[in-house]
Design a protein around this motif. Structure first.
Motif, mmCIF file in Angstrom:
data_model
loop_
_atom_site.group_PDB
_atom_site.id
_atom_site.type_symbol
_atom_site.label_atom_id
_atom_site.label_comp_id
_atom_site.label_asym_id
_atom_site.label_seq_id
_atom_site.Cartn_x
_atom_site.Cartn_y
_atom_site.Cartn_z
ATOM 1 N N LEU A 1 0.825 -1.202 0.000
ATOM 2 C CA LEU A 1 0.000 0.000 0.000
ATOM 3 C C LEU A 1 0.861 1.255 0.000
ATOM 4 O O LEU A 1 1.856 1.348 0.722
ATOM 5 N N ARG A 2 0.485 2.246 -0.844
ATOM 6 C CA ARG A 2 1.092 3.576 -0.777
ATOM 7 C C ARG A 2 0.236 4.466 0.123
ATOM 8 O O ARG A 2 -0.960 4.227 0.290
ATOM 9 N N ASP B 1 -2.926 5.754 -1.487
ATOM 10 C CA ASP B 1 -3.837 4.786 -2.100
ATOM 11 C C ASP B 1 -5.168 4.743 -1.356
ATOM 12 O O ASP B 1 -5.253 5.073 -0.177
#
Length: 205
Positions: free
Chosen positions: A86-87, A90
């Motif tokens: 995950l960024r 996001d």
């Protein structure tokens, strides 16, 4: 960190002995690795792994004996659910997932829901008894990397039975559609539930 929203279904093409573990070669859809660099984390069947080699449509990873002992589905050729790490910017489409498998459950029942016009399926899993404190009605659970909602729990002698409804879209876009009664599955409980349980335990002591 991950969300439990599968971004691709890959294929383990080989599993070769390396030390006391294995080196896996995973084939992915075209373009899937365009934004992946060496050392990036990718969850495979719910287990966080590190990409050690990259080509245009494959990546390799080393999996330790400890990880093999605590998971299923990572020691042989076959399809696998994939999710990139995950960024911070996001969307959190599922729930917060660490990619650390808490236990292995067994599929007790998997069939279409009778008289359901939407074609959903009922998945019933026998989860390890020690995971019971972290499983709750309408809580979250990860099954082979997929974020799902618990619809019912039932504590029995040696396990916690978890009921989950799965929609056709999820079956079509993950490996869950290939499950059958008796299959083993990787489980991860809700991250927040784990910390709440620990705080309650500390307070009680």
């Amino acid at each position: 960190m991950f969300t439990g929203i599968i971004t691709a279904v890959g294929q383990i093409k080989s599993a070769q002995a390396k030390g006391d573990g294995l080196q896996l070669l995973v084939e992915v859809p075209t373009g899937y690795l365009d934004d992946v660099a060496l050392g990036d984390s990718i969850a495979i069947q719910g287990a966080c792994m590190t990409a050690t080699e990259l080509t245009s449509n494959t990546f390799a990873l080393d999996i330790s004996r400890e990880s093999l002992n605590k998971t299923v589905g990572l020691d042989k050729v076959g399809p696998v659910n994939l999710e990139k790490a995950l960024r911070l910017n996001d969307r959190l489409g599922g729930h917060l997932v660490s990619g650390h498998v808490d236990g292995v459950g067994k599929v007790a029942h998997f069939a279409t829901v009778a008289q359901d016009p939407y074609g959903s399926w009922l998945l019933r899993i026998d989860a390890p008894k020690e995971l019971a404190p972290f499983l709750a009605y309408k809580g979250s659970i990860v099954v082979n990397g997929v974020s799902l909602t618990v619809n019912k729990t039932e504590d029995i002698a040696n396990a916690c039975i978890v009921n989950i409804n799965i929609i056709p879209h999820t079956l079509e876009n993950t490996t869950l559609g290939q499950l059958k009664q008796g299959d083993a599955v990787n489980l991860e409980v809700d991250l927040i539930a784990r910390y709440v349980a620990r705080m309650m335990e500390t307070r009680a002591n």
